[in-house]
Design a protein around this motif. Structure first.
Motif, PDB file in Angstrom:
ATOM      1  N   LEU A 187       0.855  -1.179   0.000  1.00  0.00           N
ATOM      2  CA  LEU A 187       0.000   0.000   0.000  1.00  0.00           C
ATOM      3  C   LEU A 187       0.890   1.227   0.000  1.00  0.00           C
ATOM      4  CD1 LEU A 187      -2.753   1.437   0.299  1.00  0.00           C
ATOM      5  CD2 LEU A 187      -2.487   1.199   2.774  1.00  0.00           C
ATOM      6  N   LEU A 188       0.644   2.150  -0.923  1.00  0.00           N
ATOM      7  CA  LEU A 188       1.382   3.406  -1.017  1.00  0.00           C
ATOM      8  C   LEU A 188       0.433   4.565  -0.735  1.00  0.00           C
ATOM      9  CD1 LEU A 188       3.769   5.279  -1.882  1.00  0.00           C
ATOM     10  CD2 LEU A 188       2.975   4.985  -4.247  1.00  0.00           C
ATOM     11  N   ILE A 189       0.816   5.418   0.208  1.00  0.00           N
ATOM     12  CA  ILE A 189       0.069   6.659   0.452  1.00  0.00           C
ATOM     13  C   ILE A 189       1.047   7.798   0.188  1.00  0.00           C
ATOM     14  CG2 ILE A 189      -1.364   7.976   2.041  1.00  0.00           C
ATOM     15  CD1 ILE A 189      -1.740   5.393   3.680  1.00  0.00           C
ATOM     16  N   GLU A 190       0.852   8.504  -0.935  1.00  0.00           N
ATOM     17  CA  GLU A 190       1.765   9.551  -1.410  1.00  0.00           C
ATOM     18  C   GLU A 190       0.955  10.589  -2.160  1.00  0.00           C
ATOM     19  OE1 GLU A 190       4.270  12.075  -2.545  1.00  0.00           O
ATOM     20  OE2 GLU A 190       5.261  10.410  -1.504  1.00  0.00           O
ATOM     21  N   ASP A 191       1.086  11.864  -1.777  1.00  0.00           N
ATOM     22  CA  ASP A 191       0.247  12.884  -2.390  1.00  0.00           C
ATOM     23  C   ASP A 191       0.751  13.385  -3.742  1.00  0.00           C
ATOM     24  OD1 ASP A 191       2.386  14.192  -1.053  1.00  0.00           O
ATOM     25  OD2 ASP A 191       1.243  16.062  -1.004  1.00  0.00           O
ATOM     26  N   SER A 192       1.998  13.200  -4.079  1.00  0.00           N
ATOM     27  CA  SER A 192       2.528  13.650  -5.373  1.00  0.00           C
ATOM     28  C   SER A 192       2.149  12.636  -6.450  1.00  0.00           C
ATOM     29  CB  SER A 192       4.052  13.784  -5.299  1.00  0.00           C
ATOM     30  OG  SER A 192       4.590  13.853  -6.608  1.00  0.00           O
ATOM     31  N   ALA A 193       1.332  13.079  -7.409  1.00  0.00           N
ATOM     32  CA  ALA A 193       0.881  12.186  -8.474  1.00  0.00           C
ATOM     33  C   ALA A 193       2.068  11.672  -9.285  1.00  0.00           C
ATOM     34  CB  ALA A 193      -0.111  12.908  -9.387  1.00  0.00           C
ATOM     35  N   ARG A 194       3.037  12.534  -9.547  1.00  0.00           N
ATOM     36  CA  ARG A 194       4.207  12.137 -10.336  1.00  0.00           C
ATOM     37  C   ARG A 194       5.003  11.051  -9.616  1.00  0.00           C
ATOM     38  NH1 ARG A 194       9.507  13.412 -10.554  1.00  0.00           N
ATOM     39  NH2 ARG A 194      10.520  13.280 -12.574  1.00  0.00           N
ATOM     40  N   TRP A 213       5.604  -7.050  -7.827  1.00  0.00           N
ATOM     41  CA  TRP A 213       4.753  -6.894  -6.650  1.00  0.00           C
ATOM     42  C   TRP A 213       3.476  -6.156  -7.030  1.00  0.00           C
ATOM     43  CZ3 TRP A 213       9.584  -4.439  -4.074  1.00  0.00           C
ATOM     44  CH2 TRP A 213      10.499  -5.442  -3.756  1.00  0.00           C
ATOM     45  N   LYS A 214       2.423  -6.372  -6.249  1.00  0.00           N
ATOM     46  CA  LYS A 214       1.153  -5.663  -6.421  1.00  0.00           C
ATOM     47  C   LYS A 214       1.189  -4.401  -5.569  1.00  0.00           C
ATOM     48  CE  LYS A 214      -0.965  -8.850  -8.840  1.00  0.00           C
ATOM     49  NZ  LYS A 214      -1.277  -8.603 -10.241  1.00  0.00           N
ATOM     50  N   ILE A 215       0.541  -3.338  -6.071  1.00  0.00           N
ATOM     51  CA  ILE A 215       0.512  -2.093  -5.304  1.00  0.00           C
ATOM     52  C   ILE A 215      -0.827  -1.399  -5.474  1.00  0.00           C
ATOM     53  CG2 ILE A 215       1.629  -0.814  -7.195  1.00  0.00           C
ATOM     54  CD1 ILE A 215       2.942   0.919  -4.901  1.00  0.00           C
ATOM     55  N   ASP A 216      -1.346  -0.881  -4.369  1.00  0.00           N
ATOM     56  CA  ASP A 216      -2.494   0.012  -4.366  1.00  0.00           C
ATOM     57  C   ASP A 216      -1.969   1.361  -3.908  1.00  0.00           C
ATOM     58  OD1 ASP A 216      -4.171  -2.090  -5.046  1.00  0.00           O
ATOM     59  OD2 ASP A 216      -4.753  -2.494  -2.978  1.00  0.00           O
ATOM     60  N   ALA A 217      -2.285   2.422  -4.653  1.00  0.00           N
ATOM     61  CA  ALA A 217      -1.730   3.741  -4.349  1.00  0.00           C
ATOM     62  C   ALA A 217      -2.841   4.767  -4.150  1.00  0.00           C
ATOM     63  CB  ALA A 217      -0.801   4.184  -5.474  1.00  0.00           C
ATOM     64  N   PHE A 218      -2.680   5.580  -3.095  1.00  0.00           N
ATOM     65  CA  PHE A 218      -3.670   6.598  -2.763  1.00  0.00           C
ATOM     66  C   PHE A 218      -2.982   7.912  -2.420  1.00  0.00           C
ATOM     67  CE2 PHE A 218      -5.483   2.479  -1.846  1.00  0.00           C
ATOM     68  CZ  PHE A 218      -6.689   2.555  -2.520  1.00  0.00           C
ATOM     69  N   GLU A 219      -3.741   8.992  -2.543  1.00  0.00           N
ATOM     70  CA  GLU A 219      -3.202  10.339  -2.358  1.00  0.00           C
ATOM     71  C   GLU A 219      -3.320  10.838  -0.925  1.00  0.00           C
ATOM     72  OE1 GLU A 219      -3.984  14.814  -4.195  1.00  0.00           O
ATOM     73  OE2 GLU A 219      -5.129  13.116  -4.944  1.00  0.00           O
ATOM     74  N   THR A 220      -4.318  10.402  -0.195  1.00  0.00           N
ATOM     75  CA  THR A 220      -4.573  10.960   1.133  1.00  0.00           C
ATOM     76  C   THR A 220      -4.526   9.894   2.229  1.00  0.00           C
ATOM     77  OG1 THR A 220      -6.969  10.607   1.036  1.00  0.00           O
ATOM     78  CG2 THR A 220      -6.128  12.690   0.107  1.00  0.00           C
ATOM     79  N   ALA A 221      -4.338  10.370   3.454  1.00  0.00           N
ATOM     80  CA  ALA A 221      -4.337   9.481   4.614  1.00  0.00           C
ATOM     81  C   ALA A 221      -5.697   8.805   4.762  1.00  0.00           C
ATOM     82  CB  ALA A 221      -3.993  10.269   5.874  1.00  0.00           C
ATOM     83  N   GLN A 222      -6.753   9.559   4.521  1.00  0.00           N
ATOM     84  CA  GLN A 222      -8.099   9.004   4.667  1.00  0.00           C
ATOM     85  C   GLN A 222      -8.320   7.829   3.708  1.00  0.00           C
ATOM     86  OE1 GLN A 222     -11.254  11.837   4.085  1.00  0.00           O
ATOM     87  NE2 GLN A 222     -12.861  10.356   4.519  1.00  0.00           N
ATOM     88  N   PRO A 230      -1.553  15.804   2.507  1.00  0.00           N
ATOM     89  CA  PRO A 230      -2.354  17.039   2.540  1.00  0.00           C
ATOM     90  C   PRO A 230      -3.431  17.064   3.622  1.00  0.00           C
ATOM     91  CG  PRO A 230      -3.006  15.665   0.677  1.00  0.00           C
ATOM     92  CD  PRO A 230      -1.798  15.025   1.290  1.00  0.00           C
ATOM     93  N   ASP A 231      -3.949  15.907   4.000  1.00  0.00           N
ATOM     94  CA  ASP A 231      -5.074  15.890   4.931  1.00  0.00           C
ATOM     95  C   ASP A 231      -4.706  15.511   6.358  1.00  0.00           C
ATOM     96  OD1 ASP A 231      -4.511  13.273   4.073  1.00  0.00           O
ATOM     97  OD2 ASP A 231      -6.571  12.609   4.371  1.00  0.00           O
ATOM     98  N   GLU A 232      -3.513  14.966   6.574  1.00  0.00           N
ATOM     99  CA  GLU A 232      -3.105  14.558   7.916  1.00  0.00           C
ATOM    100  C   GLU A 232      -1.598  14.356   7.943  1.00  0.00           C
ATOM    101  OE1 GLU A 232      -4.301  11.127  11.212  1.00  0.00           O
ATOM    102  OE2 GLU A 232      -5.295  11.156   9.271  1.00  0.00           O
ATOM    103  N   ASP A 233      -0.967  14.723   9.028  1.00  0.00           N
ATOM    104  CA  ASP A 233       0.467  14.527   9.153  1.00  0.00           C
ATOM    105  C   ASP A 233       0.776  13.033   9.244  1.00  0.00           C
ATOM    106  OD1 ASP A 233       3.180  15.877   9.732  1.00  0.00           O
ATOM    107  OD2 ASP A 233       2.991  14.367  11.310  1.00  0.00           O
ATOM    108  N   GLY A 234       1.777  12.590   8.492  1.00  0.00           N
ATOM    109  CA  GLY A 234       2.133  11.176   8.459  1.00  0.00           C
ATOM    110  C   GLY A 234       2.537  10.616   9.810  1.00  0.00           C
ATOM    111  N   ILE A 235       3.141  11.445  10.652  1.00  0.00           N
ATOM    112  CA  ILE A 235       3.520  11.004  12.007  1.00  0.00           C
ATOM    113  C   ILE A 235       2.268  10.628  12.794  1.00  0.00           C
ATOM    114  CG2 ILE A 235       4.545  11.723  14.201  1.00  0.00           C
ATOM    115  CD1 ILE A 235       6.683  11.337  12.110  1.00  0.00           C
ATOM    116  N   ASP A 236       1.221  11.438  12.661  1.00  0.00           N
ATOM    117  CA  ASP A 236      -0.041  11.137  13.351  1.00  0.00           C
ATOM    118  C   ASP A 236      -0.673   9.858  12.812  1.00  0.00           C
ATOM    119  OD1 ASP A 236       0.219  13.418  14.908  1.00  0.00           O
ATOM    120  OD2 ASP A 236      -0.947  14.655  13.518  1.00  0.00           O
TER     121      ASP A 236
END
Length: 195
Positions: A4-11, A25-34, A55-61
């Motif tokens: 699972l990839l959570i990364e806000d930069s589309a590029r 490997w298989k990957i699911d990628a999303f832009e936001t923490a939610q 953009p929607d939540e700090d990764g540390i949190d």
């Protein structure tokens, strides 16, 4: 392996997906923490690649809440925050490893392999791995379909049946004393066969 990839930069998301798929490997990628949280609730992943500057939540949190909830999935934190105190904060929040941007894809995939090797879950291939992890328990066909498809992909119901059929033949050919039973056409059960 499913990532699972959570990364806000589309590029960067596109580049990372390509590098990971090149490894098979298989990957699911999303832009936001939610979106990532929803994917984690609905699926099973061997590894989480988490950008700490979302953009929607700090990764540390996000990390802290995942670990507080008991999530054991290995996490590789990806971030432009390169200062030592920020890396320490990420590791203390629950990351298993930390990779500062920019990075080389070769280093990323090497770190992924290292994390998987350290993971308590063994990494046997695919369907066999899933059934053996759940030995003696019924595994729904839908769960198998989800495990072997990327988010949003359509899979024919025949794909799972074909994979199970091939695995059965291999198990018989190698005299493994394992059998895969079909339960009402919607689930599978692996068990040891006694002579």
């Amino acid at each position: 392996m499913r990532i699972l990839l959570i990364e806000d930069s589309a590029r960067l998301r596109g580049l990372l997906c390509e590098a990971i798929r090149d490894e098979g490997w298989k990957i699911d990628a999303f832009e936001t923490a939610q979106e990532g949280r929803v994917a984690l609730r609905e699926g099973e992943y061997d590894l989480l690649l988490l950008d700490l500057g979302l953009p929607d939540e700090d990764g540390i949190d996000v990390l802290k809440s995942l670990r507080d909830a008991g999530t054991q999935t290995p996490v590789l934190a990806l971030t432009a925050r390169g200062a030592i105190d920020e890396r320490i904060a990420g590791l203390d929040a629950g990351a298993d490893d930390y990779l500062a941007k920019p990075f080389h894809n070769g280093e990323l995939t090497a770190r992924i392999r290292a994390l998987i090797r350290r993971s308590p879950v063994t990494s046997m291939p695919g369907l066999l791995e899933l059934l053996m992890r759940n030995g003696g328990k019924v595994v729904a066909k839908a769960r198998i379909e989800h495990t072997f498809s990327e988010f949003g992909d359509e899979r024919s119901s025949n794909a799972v049946e074909l994979a199970v059929s091939r695995l059965r033949k291999r198990l018989e050919r190698h005299n493994t004393h394992l059998s895969i039973e079909t339960i009402r056409g919607v689930s599978y059960l692996m068990r040891e066969v006694r002579d």
